[in-house]
Write a protein that holds these residues in place. Structure first.
Motif: not given
Length: 288
Positions: A50-64, A80-89
């Motif tokens: 659902v999220e892969f910037p190198e391969a797709s322009s589609n974006r997803s904020d999670g969860p993962y 700050e971003q990595i803390v939020e991403l950790r919460r989503q994963a």
């Protein structure tokens, strides 16, 4: 690595949501995923990417269900971003030397950050960056690491397969020297006296550099319980001076211990002071 276990999806069940994100890096590890080429169809059949910037322009904020993270933390925004991403994963896997050890950009950790920024940018006050580039594990809990610059295709394939089957990945805990022996490579240290970090570096690259007659650069990072001090002593006994030996460890994974202490102790970078203790890293936010 053995902490990563996912339950395979039953036929017709929802596929695990997978995200691939990057911080300070060159995108090389994302490209390694694309290097699976014909196997990518098998991957997307089992995962919902659902999220892969190198391969797709589609974006997803999670969860993962699984989040693959490339790159080091080098700006306040990234911290700050990595803390939020950790919460989503549910599972967070760092990929590559930048994410697992700070990468080549972590060499700035020994230097004057403000001086570097002023030398590169006409208006350094407009550029927000941290004085250090640090691995993801310095900021949040990491469930598994895939090392290398870039990551090895074989190890990536094994992790993805393990996630699909719901078992633990089988990643060898061995030095590059073991890979040299299996591939019949001549030991460059014995044959030509070429300095090589193979004895203290985690395998996974297939002993690429030694097979071409070059010493290992340590891009997969120090293996567990690596006796890097003993290896540096061998280099010193061969007649090399301390800064030269320190520079051998000041590569892609210089910020990972025990390489970091040797770089500092021996003066392996321009900013390192021989005999000085290694610079301390910042704290970590484990909320997720």
């Amino acid at each position: 690595m053995d902490t990563v276990v996912a339950t395979p999806a039953a036929p017709g069940a929802t596929r695990p949501r997978v995200g691939v994100v990057k911080f300070a890096s060159c995108d090389g590890c994302q490209l390694s995923i694309l290097d699976l080429e014909s196997e990518l169809l098998e991957v997307v059949a089992h995962f919902d990417i659902v999220e892969f910037p190198e391969a797709s322009s589609n974006r997803s904020d999670g969860p993962y269900d699984v989040l693959l993270v490339e790159g080091s933390v080098s700006t306040p925004e990234q911290a700050e971003q990595i803390v939020e991403l950790r919460r989503q994963a549910k599972l967070l896997v760092t990929i590559g030397a930048c994410a697992t050890a700070g990468g080549i950009q972590a060499l700035r950790n020994w230097a004057d950050h403000d001086a570097f920024r002023a030398a590169v940018y006409a208006h350094p006050e407009a550029v927000e960056s941290l004085a250090t580039a640090t691995p993801i594990a310095d900021h949040v809990t990491v469930d598994a690491e895939l090392r290398g610059c870039p990551i090895g295709i074989g190890q990536l394939r094994e992790v993805l397969t393990a996630l699909i089957l719901g078992r633990r990945p089988e990643i060898r805990d061995e030095a590059v020297c073991a890979e040299c022996k299996r591939r019949g490579a001549v030991c460059v240290m014995v044959a030509t006296g070429t300095p090589c970090l193979g004895p203290v570096t985690q395998g996974g690259c297939g002993a690429l550099c030694p097979r071409w007659g070059r010493g290992c650069y340590g891009c997969f990072g120090p293996r567990e319980a690596a006796n890097a001090a003993s290896l540096s002593g061998t280099f010193l006994a061969a007649g090399r001076d301390e800064p030269e030996v320190g520079r051998l460890f000041a590569g892609f994974t210089a910020w990972a211990e025990p390489f970091r202490s040797l770089v500092t102790e021996l003066g392996g970078t321009r900013g390192a002071r021989p005999g000085a203790p290694p610079t301390a890293t910042g704290g970590r936010d484990d909320q997720h």
